[in-house]
Design an enzyme around this catalytic site. Sequence first.
Site, PDB file in Angstrom:
ATOM      1  N   LYS A 209       0.834  -1.215   0.000  1.00 13.24           N
ATOM      2  CA  LYS A 209       0.000   0.000   0.000  1.00 13.24           C
ATOM      3  C   LYS A 209       0.869   1.267   0.000  1.00 13.24           C
ATOM      4  O   LYS A 209       0.612   2.194  -0.749  1.00 13.24           O
ATOM      5  CB  LYS A 209      -0.928   0.032   1.231  1.00 13.24           C
ATOM      6  CG  LYS A 209      -1.945  -1.095   1.280  1.00 13.24           C
ATOM      7  CD  LYS A 209      -2.961  -0.866   2.385  1.00 13.24           C
ATOM      8  CE  LYS A 209      -2.388  -0.927   3.785  1.00 13.24           C
ATOM      9  NZ  LYS A 209      -1.861  -2.247   4.189  1.00 13.24           N
TER      10      LYS A 209
ATOM     11  N   ARG B 150      11.585  -6.573   4.346  1.00 11.88           N
ATOM     12  CA  ARG B 150      11.380  -5.149   4.060  1.00 11.88           C
ATOM     13  C   ARG B 150      12.350  -4.263   4.833  1.00 11.88           C
ATOM     14  O   ARG B 150      12.575  -4.440   6.022  1.00 11.88           O
ATOM     15  CB  ARG B 150       9.935  -4.783   4.427  1.00 11.88           C
ATOM     16  CG  ARG B 150       9.615  -3.315   4.277  1.00 11.88           C
ATOM     17  CD  ARG B 150       8.145  -3.079   4.229  1.00 11.88           C
ATOM     18  NE  ARG B 150       7.488  -3.178   5.535  1.00 11.88           N
ATOM     19  CZ  ARG B 150       6.213  -2.878   5.734  1.00 11.88           C
ATOM     20  NH1 ARG B 150       5.450  -2.497   4.728  1.00 11.88           N
ATOM     21  NH2 ARG B 150       5.682  -2.995   6.930  1.00 11.88           N
TER      22      ARG B 150
END
Length: 211
Positions: free
Chosen positions: A13, A125
């Site tokens: 997102k 990440r």
Amino acid sequence: MHIILFGPPGVGKGTQAKMLSEKYNLMHISTGDILRAEIAKSSELGKKAREIIEAGKLVPDEIMIEIIKNVVSSTKNGFILDGFPRTIVQAESLDKLFNDLKIKIDIVLYIDVDEKEIIRRLENRLSCSVCGKIFNIMIDKIEDMKCTNCGGKLTRREDDNPEVIIKRMKIYKDSTEPVKEYYKKKNLLSFIDGSGSIEEVFESIVNKLGQ
Ligand code: AMP
């Protein structure tokens, strides 16, 4: 244009919101980024939020609603909401706020990726502590933990560790997933397959939104 980006943690997102905000000249409102900025400032809110975020829980609705009210009331153009609403109470408050401000939600983009892939992405990440650019250590070439965009230091989010990821996924299922049904009933929900590359996902969103 007023867009809500919705979906489980780790589906991309934040990355897509940044790209969309540039293409369509929209303000990117990320409640996670707002909270992390408060943590960096060590404000009262930041101190409270830190514990909650690191435990993989949700910050109480009344705090989040107040934050969104302040930010949204000061916007002049369109925006993308990333990370809000995360509960039905937040979605209902947002409707009320938008009603008062005469803002119309154009679309709720629901990005989905299967759970195994989400966990793999979150565990790999890294993000830049200066410009916020997001990296994946399996895909991106990273040298000396430096951002290829601005040279800032790359760090791993405290809540991107396996134990906290499992908690965040459970909270997503229990508290956030019902929001999907809420927008589906309002005919605002549009499904995006988030399993492809960043560019592929971006292209399918642009195809939905139009040039
Ligand atoms: P994100 O960067 O969107 O993954 O958000 C990171 C963390 O910030 C979440 O796991 C929550 O602890 C907190 N947070 C962000 N947005 C919200 C929200 N709308 N409601 C409650 N907590 C939130």
